[in-house]
Scaffold this motif. Sequence first.
Motif, PDB file in Angstrom:
ATOM      1  N   GLY A 156      41.580 -25.158 -20.522  1.00 47.28           N
ATOM      2  CA  GLY A 156      40.222 -25.658 -20.666  1.00 47.28           C
ATOM      3  C   GLY A 156      39.233 -24.564 -21.017  1.00 47.28           C
ATOM      4  N   ARG A 157      37.968 -24.950 -21.138  1.00 45.33           N
ATOM      5  CA  ARG A 157      36.908 -23.983 -21.458  1.00 45.33           C
ATOM      6  C   ARG A 157      36.492 -23.212 -20.195  1.00 45.33           C
ATOM      7  N   ILE A 158      36.243 -23.941 -19.110  1.00 40.52           N
ATOM      8  CA  ILE A 158      36.042 -23.315 -17.799  1.00 40.52           C
ATOM      9  C   ILE A 158      37.277 -23.671 -16.983  1.00 40.52           C
ATOM     10  N   THR A 159      38.100 -22.677 -16.693  1.00 40.07           N
ATOM     11  CA  THR A 159      39.422 -22.953 -16.126  1.00 40.07           C
ATOM     12  C   THR A 159      39.396 -23.237 -14.634  1.00 40.07           C
TER      13      THR A 159
ATOM     14  N   GLU B  61      28.193 -26.071 -26.523  1.00 36.27           N
ATOM     15  CA  GLU B  61      28.691 -26.920 -25.434  1.00 36.27           C
ATOM     16  C   GLU B  61      28.725 -26.154 -24.118  1.00 36.27           C
ATOM     17  N   LEU B  62      29.135 -24.884 -24.208  1.00 37.36           N
ATOM     18  CA  LEU B  62      29.195 -24.048 -23.015  1.00 37.36           C
ATOM     19  C   LEU B  62      27.790 -23.735 -22.499  1.00 37.36           C
TER      20      LEU B  62
ATOM     21  N   HIS C 272      31.721 -13.892  -9.192  1.00 41.30           N
ATOM     22  CA  HIS C 272      31.897 -13.120 -10.412  1.00 41.30           C
ATOM     23  C   HIS C 272      32.153 -14.078 -11.570  1.00 41.30           C
ATOM     24  N   LEU C 273      31.726 -13.689 -12.773  1.00 39.21           N
ATOM     25  CA  LEU C 273      32.034 -14.467 -13.967  1.00 39.21           C
ATOM     26  C   LEU C 273      33.024 -13.674 -14.812  1.00 39.21           C
ATOM     27  N   TYR C 274      34.219 -14.235 -14.979  1.00 34.65           N
ATOM     28  CA  TYR C 274      35.272 -13.610 -15.782  1.00 34.65           C
ATOM     29  C   TYR C 274      35.372 -14.374 -17.101  1.00 34.65           C
ATOM     30  N   ILE C 275      35.156 -13.662 -18.214  1.00 35.54           N
ATOM     31  CA  ILE C 275      35.150 -14.306 -19.523  1.00 35.54           C
ATOM     32  C   ILE C 275      36.300 -13.779 -20.377  1.00 35.54           C
ATOM     33  N   ASN C 276      37.216 -14.676 -20.732  1.00 36.71           N
ATOM     34  CA  ASN C 276      38.315 -14.313 -21.615  1.00 36.71           C
ATOM     35  C   ASN C 276      37.807 -14.250 -23.050  1.00 36.71           C
ATOM     36  N   ALA C 277      37.776 -13.054 -23.619  1.00 36.08           N
ATOM     37  CA  ALA C 277      37.324 -12.861 -24.999  1.00 36.08           C
ATOM     38  C   ALA C 277      38.022 -11.639 -25.568  1.00 36.08           C
TER      39      ALA C 277
ATOM     40  N   ASN D 134      37.084 -19.422 -20.797  1.00 32.12           N
ATOM     41  CA  ASN D 134      37.717 -19.067 -22.065  1.00 32.12           C
ATOM     42  C   ASN D 134      36.663 -19.159 -23.163  1.00 32.12           C
ATOM     43  N   TRP D 135      36.209 -17.996 -23.637  1.00 34.52           N
ATOM     44  CA  TRP D 135      35.178 -17.990 -24.677  1.00 34.52           C
ATOM     45  C   TRP D 135      35.778 -18.474 -25.995  1.00 34.52           C
ATOM     46  N   PRO D 136      35.034 -19.286 -26.760  1.00 35.32           N
ATOM     47  CA  PRO D 136      35.560 -19.740 -28.054  1.00 35.32           C
ATOM     48  C   PRO D 136      35.866 -18.555 -28.966  1.00 35.32           C
ATOM     49  N   SER D 137      36.925 -18.664 -29.719  1.00 38.10           N
ATOM     50  CA  SER D 137      37.280 -17.600 -30.657  1.00 38.10           C
ATOM     51  C   SER D 137      36.522 -17.795 -31.962  1.00 38.10           C
ATOM     52  N   SER D 138      35.965 -16.715 -32.485  1.00 34.51           N
ATOM     53  CA  SER D 138      35.220 -16.810 -33.747  1.00 34.51           C
ATOM     54  C   SER D 138      36.164 -16.907 -34.942  1.00 34.51           C
ATOM     55  N   PHE D 139      37.438 -16.626 -34.700  1.00 34.09           N
ATOM     56  CA  PHE D 139      38.450 -16.748 -35.757  1.00 34.09           C
ATOM     57  C   PHE D 139      39.626 -17.564 -35.235  1.00 34.09           C
ATOM     58  N   SER D 140      40.380 -18.147 -36.155  1.00 31.42           N
ATOM     59  CA  SER D 140      41.586 -18.874 -35.793  1.00 31.42           C
ATOM     60  C   SER D 140      42.657 -18.622 -36.840  1.00 31.42           C
ATOM     61  N   ARG D 141      43.898 -18.824 -36.453  1.00 24.06           N
ATOM     62  CA  ARG D 141      45.016 -18.659 -37.388  1.00 24.06           C
ATOM     63  C   ARG D 141      45.524 -20.030 -37.839  1.00 24.06           C
TER      64      ARG D 141
END
Length: 436
Positions: free
Chosen positions: A152-155, A212-213, A247-252, A182-189
């Motif tokens: 999800g976006r906020i896990t 949305e976040l 704490h705020l942990y942001i996956n980026a 989980n921060w949105p990725s600015s790029f995708s494959r």
Amino acid sequence: MKKLNKINSILFLLCISLSFAQQTPAPKQSKTIAIVGATAHIGNGTVIDNSIIVMEDGKLKNVSDATMSKIDTSAMEVIKANGKHVYPGFIVSNGTLGLVEVDAVKASNDLSEMGSFNPHIRSIIAYNAESKIVESMRPNGVLLGQVVPRGGRITGTSSIVQYDAWNWEDAAIKMDDGIHVNWPSSFSRGRWWLGEDPGLKPNKNYGKQVKELVDYFNESKSYNKGTKGESHIPYAALAGIFDGSKHLYINADDEKGITDAVNFAKSQGVSNITIVGGYQAGNVASFLKQNNVSVFLQRVHTRPELEDDDYDYTFKQAKKLVDTGVLVALEPSGQMERMNSRNLPFYAGTTVAHGLTKAQALQLITQNAAKIMGIDDAYGTLEVGKSATLFISEGDALDMRTNIVTKAFIDGRDISLETHQTELWKRYSKKYSSQD
């Protein structure tokens, strides 16, 4: 017949459980213990070549140079450790140990929940203290860890545990320490399995996903400032990151994502921020330092992701961040992350080969991790008054050739280093050694 099948299934599971039973958690420390003669790696950069460490009631009562101290050890249990090394227990950051036992068995997987915004999901209540994977960490000196939900976006909300307990209540050191995003990725494959170009492409939905976040955080902030007439559990779960208690942990990973994530958190009034993964964090190290943002750096033993990256890109990111003054800890996420958590000390060892000192590398999995998680008042270093959570190794614990743990203590309790793996090793060693 159905009843009989059910009974057979229960008996089968019981037999499986008994055949691979976890080691019984150690009893509370009952007598004073002194470790004498070892090289003590304090975890804060200090090393004592000939140390004496005294543990009493689960706490460190004395940590000093044995040549300078006159301590009567006659009434203590003395562990002679000349030529050996003592370290604080290693800490797994951003881990999932205890949430999944067997990936292929759905009933043993409690890693994530349905939905995109789940700040109220608490990983601690799903933590399996009797996990066979958890106990296999201890022979490498990995004694503590953060339990983090995924998906999800906020896990959800993480907690910190120690790895020798009957249940999650006994294991918990700090409950609900932070929220993970989980921060949105600015790029995708491209999806190569569908015939798409696997190269990187701009994420056309990036702006929408960020909005949305932002909207969700704004709504949560309004709710927590309001009268709360109608209960909204997910919004209430975010209150701690606004008042500083969580704490705020942001996956980026990418440079733009990291920068945008930090600016977003700052605009929301969040003060305790950690970037998780941070593949390109070294590129914005000065920015992270200026904003007092720490980093849980992705697994060191991974390949470079971009074709222009140096072959040793992932090996030297830690030094780049440390040299800039960023507070860094190592995390094991990625493919087979639970198994790879046991290799945490060897990831730290690799950073030594690429620029850090051994003392700095040790801090990545002890003091720094404890500081970021907010448990450094009791764990992370060998200092008087702190928890007696430590281990004795035959040699350098950051080197897989010499990290041979002979004793380990959690809160002064002499814990077992046996696992189902060591039991099998002993079993088959006898089998083959007895053959002509």
